[in-house]
Design a protein around this motif. Structure first.
Motif, PDB file in Angstrom:
ATOM      1  N   SER A  22       0.777  -1.195  -0.072  1.00 49.81           N
ATOM      2  CA  SER A  22       0.028  -0.135  -0.075  1.00 49.81           C
ATOM      3  C   SER A  22       0.863   1.247  -0.059  1.00 49.81           C
ATOM      4  N   THR A  56     -14.714   6.509   1.711  1.00 51.58           N
ATOM      5  CA  THR A  56     -15.854   6.010   0.666  1.00 51.58           C
ATOM      6  C   THR A  56     -15.343   4.820   0.003  1.00 51.58           C
ATOM      7  N   VAL A  57     -14.191   4.434  -0.369  1.00 52.45           N
ATOM      8  CA  VAL A  57     -13.796   3.276  -0.818  1.00 52.45           C
ATOM      9  C   VAL A  57     -13.887   2.294   0.514  1.00 52.45           C
ATOM     10  N   ILE A  58     -13.260   2.634   1.547  1.00 56.11           N
ATOM     11  CA  ILE A  58     -13.411   1.514   2.732  1.00 56.11           C
ATOM     12  C   ILE A  58     -14.734   1.235   3.148  1.00 56.11           C
ATOM     13  N   THR A  59     -15.710   2.194   2.874  1.00 57.87           N
ATOM     14  CA  THR A  59     -17.058   1.935   3.275  1.00 57.87           C
ATOM     15  C   THR A  59     -17.705   1.108   2.269  1.00 57.87           C
ATOM     16  N   ILE A  60     -17.402   1.342   0.925  1.00 56.71           N
ATOM     17  CA  ILE A  60     -17.863   0.343   0.101  1.00 56.71           C
ATOM     18  C   ILE A  60     -17.173  -1.236   0.436  1.00 56.71           C
ATOM     19  N   ALA A  61     -15.834  -1.422   0.745  1.00 53.61           N
ATOM     20  CA  ALA A  61     -15.439  -2.662   1.064  1.00 53.61           C
ATOM     21  C   ALA A  61     -16.400  -3.164   2.120  1.00 53.61           C
ATOM     22  N   VAL A  62     -16.315  -2.220   3.179  1.00 54.01           N
ATOM     23  CA  VAL A  62     -17.005  -2.956   4.593  1.00 54.01           C
ATOM     24  C   VAL A  62     -18.571  -3.237   4.021  1.00 54.01           C
ATOM     25  N   ALA A  64     -19.778  -4.169   0.859  1.00 52.77           N
ATOM     26  CA  ALA A  64     -19.782  -5.272  -0.195  1.00 52.77           C
ATOM     27  C   ALA A  64     -20.378  -6.800   0.319  1.00 52.77           C
ATOM     28  N   PRO A  65     -20.305  -7.178   1.256  1.00 55.97           N
ATOM     29  CA  PRO A  65     -20.965  -8.233   2.076  1.00 55.97           C
ATOM     30  C   PRO A  65     -22.285  -8.362   2.012  1.00 55.97           C
ATOM     31  N   THR A  68     -23.527  -8.643  -1.570  1.00 60.89           N
ATOM     32  CA  THR A  68     -23.429  -9.724  -2.356  1.00 60.89           C
ATOM     33  C   THR A  68     -24.222 -10.944  -1.563  1.00 60.89           C
TER      34      THR A  68
END
Length: 151
Positions: A22, A56-62, A64-65, A68
């Protein structure tokens, strides 16, 4: 060689030695922006809005489950029946409120950014931390400063 380029190269080497992908990617992106001559156009925007993009990216990752179907209302209700989940819920609330103070501190005392970023670099490169440090660190610093002012 300019000081910013030298500093970024040193950070890249630290990231390489610490095997922190990273940090290396972040430094490489900044070096590329500087080398192609777009620093005056892009870096102020990245500096100004980058934290919000990252959140925002971290929120999207959180989330995502949820998208799905891996986590739904059934799992949420089941998880809230455990003591650990309540601790996690309260921790999430606490950290979000602490980070809010961090945004305030970074906008009112920008000189704090250097120390916070350096602390984050140390944690990421040497201790394999995650680079959310400046915002949370600023929030903790803000909270401590307010407590010191109060007493």
């Amino acid at each position: 060689m300019s000081e910013p380029i030298l500093f970024l190269l040193i950070l890249f080497i630290i990231g390489f030695i610490a095997k922190n992908q990273s940090l290396m990617i972040a430094v490489a992106v900044l070096l590329i922006i500087k080398m192609i001559g777009l620093e005056e156009k892009w870096l102020p925007t990245v500096h100004e809005k980058g934290i919000h993009w990252g959140v925002t990216v971290i929120t999207i990752a959180v989330l995502a489950p949820i998208a799905t179907g891996e986590i739904g209302f059934r799992q949420l209700i089941a998880s809230l029946q455990s003591f650990s989940a309540w601790i996690a819920l309260l921790s999430g609330i606490f950290v979000a409120l602490v980070a809010k103070g961090g945004v305030t501190l970074l906008s009112t005392d920008p000189h704090m950014t250097a120390a916070l970023v350096f602390g984050t670099i140390i944690a990421v490169s040497l201790f394999h931390g995650v680079a959310v440090g400046p915002l949370i660190g600023a929030g903790i610093a803000y909270m401590v400063m307010k407590m010191v002012e109060y007493f």
